[in-house]
Design a protein around this motif. Structure first.
Motif, short mmCIF file in Angstrom:
data_model
loop_
_atom_site.label_atom_id
_atom_site.label_comp_id
_atom_site.label_asym_id
_atom_site.label_seq_id
_atom_site.Cartn_x
_atom_site.Cartn_y
_atom_site.Cartn_z
N ASN A 180 0.81 -1.22 0.00
CA ASN A 180 0.00 0.00 0.00
C ASN A 180 0.84 1.27 0.00
OD1 ASN A 180 -2.28 -1.57 0.05
ND2 ASN A 180 -2.69 -1.30 2.23
N LEU A 181 2.16 1.12 0.12
CA LEU A 181 3.05 2.28 0.12
C LEU A 181 3.47 2.54 -1.32
CD1 LEU A 181 5.18 1.37 3.27
CD2 LEU A 181 3.20 2.91 3.13
N LYS A 182 2.92 3.59 -1.90
CA LYS A 182 3.05 3.83 -3.33
C LYS A 182 4.44 4.39 -3.68
CE LYS A 182 -1.81 5.26 -3.18
NZ LYS A 182 -2.41 4.08 -3.78
N PRO A 183 5.09 3.85 -4.70
CA PRO A 183 6.33 4.48 -5.17
C PRO A 183 6.06 5.91 -5.63
CG PRO A 183 6.02 2.29 -6.16
CD PRO A 183 4.73 2.65 -5.47
N VAL A 184 7.02 6.78 -5.41
CA VAL A 184 6.93 8.17 -5.86
C VAL A 184 7.97 8.36 -6.96
CG1 VAL A 184 7.15 10.59 -5.19
CG2 VAL A 184 6.17 8.93 -3.59
N ALA A 185 7.51 8.64 -8.15
CA ALA A 185 8.44 8.81 -9.27
C ALA A 185 9.47 9.88 -8.92
CB ALA A 185 7.67 9.20 -10.52
N PRO A 212 7.58 -0.01 12.28
CA PRO A 212 7.81 1.04 11.28
C PRO A 212 6.58 1.92 11.11
CG PRO A 212 7.49 -1.08 10.20
CD PRO A 212 7.57 -1.36 11.67
N LYS A 213 6.81 3.15 10.69
CA LYS A 213 5.74 4.13 10.51
C LYS A 213 5.80 4.66 9.08
CE LYS A 213 6.28 5.39 15.36
NZ LYS A 213 7.37 4.41 15.62
N ALA A 214 4.73 4.47 8.33
CA ALA A 214 4.71 4.90 6.94
C ALA A 214 3.27 5.14 6.51
CB ALA A 214 5.36 3.85 6.04
N ALA A 215 3.11 6.03 5.55
CA ALA A 215 1.77 6.35 5.04
C ALA A 215 1.90 6.75 3.58
CB ALA A 215 1.13 7.47 5.85
N SER A 216 0.80 6.57 2.84
CA SER A 216 0.81 6.87 1.41
C SER A 216 -0.59 7.21 0.96
CB SER A 216 1.35 5.65 0.64
OG SER A 216 1.59 5.97 -0.71
N ARG A 217 -0.69 8.07 -0.03
CA ARG A 217 -1.99 8.39 -0.60
C ARG A 217 -1.80 9.06 -1.96
NH1 ARG A 217 -4.27 12.34 3.93
NH2 ARG A 217 -3.48 10.60 5.17
#
Length: 412
Positions: free
Chosen positions: A12-17, A165-170
């Protein structure tokens, strides 16, 4: 165990170009753990950050500020970040600065750029020299596994006393253009605003002008990482970095634009999510507490009162014990330093329970109602001052036996 904080799902953690991440086990303090992270940025990226206000700020913080300041003079863009855990490189004098600069030079050589295009970050034990040779030795491994979808491993690689771990994506749509935001943070103790003992790295694939990005990161920090407290200690190493890779379709070149307002709101929202993860994973925490102060004369005085409550060991231990000794909250409000506060107009609520009315115990308040709320894992304390229209909210946690144990054993 973190308070109502599920583990991030790597998929669910989206790659960022425009950004790649690679980690290594460099043995900075302990063997067989991820403790070195490299973030490689596209040449189109712009970078801005905010840092601790602790006067004993760590060597990497000092170097970061210098390298970011050079951008205003037209220096070449930042190309990479290097982060280590296990050692803070703080309170280390001239040698600490030399080691921070040496880590930048070593990574710059591997990436074929200038050392001023590297930003260094460290977290861990203070007053010990950085084992820079181990960090240099681990860099090739980190570079070898650079990947766009390495966010979960990256979140693990910056942990210290964190339990997870702490991570977020949207993804958001602005002006018809898709923007991806993904970020990681770390922190569990030595947490107090301006900044907390935390590291935060947030990437977006929009193209944002440098001065605009600098405004955006300050706004986001003030509404997120500068609104959390665990134990009232401000660390030496805190850093929150916002990276706009420029690889996406959206361009923002003015703070007066509608696109800025929408993108800034999205950046602030995910920053708040990452900041609250730190509180939920506070050392020994069993409860997550939202403190809102309303009807103040200014936002500053509302924050001052909220922090007074959130920093109080007596308040925090009462919540840990689910003991509705709520006079402790009134005491914390009273010593917050608002000299002209008329307490006879003050009202205090615990979730839906009206505890104090016009400065005294609400005649309808029952202690069993207070205890019912305090047994919850998530609690809201709301204070109404009846002196204006301003408001502020901070987030904190309780203070348990485990907090003492964790910090007593930290270096062992």
């Amino acid at each position: 165990m973190a308070v109502n904080l599920p583990l991030p799902i790597p998929a669910n953690l989206k790659p960022v170009a425009g950004i790649e991440l690679g980690y290594a086990e460099a043995g900075v303090r302990k063997a067989n753990r991820k403790d070195l992270l490299v973030l490689k940025l596209a040449p189109s990226a712009s970078v801005a950050g905010v840092f601790t206000k602790n006067r004993f700020c760590a060597a990497p913080v000092q170097v970061c500020k210098i390298h970011l300041e050079k951008l205003k003079d037209g220096s070449a863009p930042i190309r990479a970040l290097v982060i280590n855990t296990g050692n803070a490189n703080a309170g280390t004098g001239d040698l600490g600065l030399a080691n921070a600069n040496a880590s930048c030079a070593a990574l710059a050589e591997l990436l074929q750029c200038d050392a001023s295009q590297i930003l260094p970050f460290s977290t861990g034990v203070i007053l010990e020299q950085l084992p820079v040779d181990r960090i240099k030795a681990g860099m090739p491994q980190a570079i070898a596994n650079l990947k766009a979808d390495n966010w979960y491993n990256a979140a693990e690689a910056i942990m210290t006393t964190d339990t997870q771990p702490k991570a977020a994506s949207r993804t958001v749509t602005i002006d018809g253009k898709s923007v991806t935001l993904t970020g990681i943070s770390k922190g569990a103790g030595m947490i107090k605003p301006n900044m907390a003992t935390m590291l935060g790295f947030l990437a977006i694939d929009a193209k944002v002008a440098q001065p605009v990005l600098e405004q955006m990161v300050k706004e986001a920090a003030d509404k997120s990482f500068n609104c959390i407290t665990i134990d009232g200690d401000t660390s030496t190493n805190d850093s929150f970095i916002l990276i706009a890779t420029g690889a996406g379709a959206l361009e923002v070149d003015s703070v007066a634009s509608t696109a800025y307002a929408e993108l800034s709101a999205a950046v602030t929202a995910i920053s708040q999510e990452l900041a609250q993860m730190i509180v939920r994973d506070g050392e020994g925490a069993t409860k997550f507490m939202t403190i809102t102060v309303e009807e103040g004369a200014s936002a500053d005085e509302c924050r001052q009162i909220a922090y007074s409550i959130g920093h109080s060991p007596l308040v925090k231990t009462a919540f840990y014990a689910s003991d509705p000794n709520l006079g402790r909250i009134l005491a914390a409000i009273g010593y917050a330093g608002i000299d002209d506060l008329d307490v006879s107009k003050l009202n205090l609520y615990l979730d839906d329970v009206w505890v104090a009315k016009n400065g005294g115990r609400n005649p309808d308040y029952k202690e069993e109602d207070g205890q019912r709320i305090m047994k919850q894992s998530e609690i809201t304390i709301r204070v109404r001052l009846a002196r204006g229209t301003a408001a502020a909210t901070i987030w904190t946690c309780d203070l348990s036996h485990d907090y003492v144990s964790i910090n007593a054993d930290y270096r062992s």
